[in-house]
Design a protein around this motif. Structure first.
Motif, PDB file in Angstrom:
ATOM      1  N   ASN A  75      -0.031   6.249  -0.178  1.00 41.13           N
ATOM      2  CA  ASN A  75       1.057   6.780  -1.067  1.00 41.13           C
ATOM      3  C   ASN A  75       1.173   5.802  -2.299  1.00 41.13           C
ATOM      4  OD1 ASN A  75       1.808   9.142   0.282  1.00 41.13           O
ATOM      5  ND2 ASN A  75       3.182   8.184   1.454  1.00 41.13           N
ATOM      6  N   ASP A  76       1.277   4.779  -2.156  1.00 41.21           N
ATOM      7  CA  ASP A  76       1.743   3.905  -3.298  1.00 41.21           C
ATOM      8  C   ASP A  76       0.491   3.533  -4.284  1.00 41.21           C
ATOM      9  OD1 ASP A  76       0.273   2.113  -1.592  1.00 41.21           O
ATOM     10  OD2 ASP A  76       1.695   0.411  -1.761  1.00 41.21           O
ATOM     11  N   LYS A  78      -1.462   6.341  -5.319  1.00 42.87           N
ATOM     12  CA  LYS A  78      -1.684   7.372  -6.135  1.00 42.87           C
ATOM     13  C   LYS A  78      -1.352   7.222  -7.652  1.00 42.87           C
ATOM     14  CE  LYS A  78      -0.671  10.470  -2.221  1.00 42.87           C
ATOM     15  NZ  LYS A  78      -1.898  10.415  -1.689  1.00 42.87           N
TER      16      LYS A  78
END
Length: 107
Positions: A75-76, A78
């Motif tokens: 997620n981090d 992206k």
């Protein structure tokens, strides 16, 4: 078994770019500041599946085929992963950056 070690390497690459991004270093610049040395700096245990430099092409292929998918799954990353040109990065980390570093020491 190979995938375990190769994914470990992808985690190191991800961490490198994550730290660079968090500290205001552009991804394009960070891409030019990393290379693979003969000591696998940062890895405590050597890869069992890369006994000699002859097997490095397997790792190179794995990074080329999987690093963008790996980054997409985290997620981090992206926010910055699309800034990374994977094909260029693979050539940089496995050859270009190391050659540039050595050449810079002879000028």
């Amino acid at each position: 078994r190979d995938e375990y070690f190769y994914d470990h390497f992808l985690h190191h690459l991800y961490h490198y770019f994550k730290v660079c991004n968090a500290n205001g270093i552009e991804i394009k610049k960070a891409q030019k500041q990393i290379t693979i040395g003969s000591d696998y700096d940062g890895l405590i245990n050597p890869f069992f599946n890369i006994a000699t430099v002859a097997q490095m092409s397997n790792l190179k292929s794995y990074v080329r085929m999987n690093f963008s998918y790996f980054l997409d799954s985290v997620n981090d990353s992206k926010k910055w992963s699309k800034e990374l040109n994977i094909d260029l990065f693979v050539e940089d980390i496995f050859y270009n950056n190391g050659v540039a570093f050595v050449k810079s020491r002879f000028q």
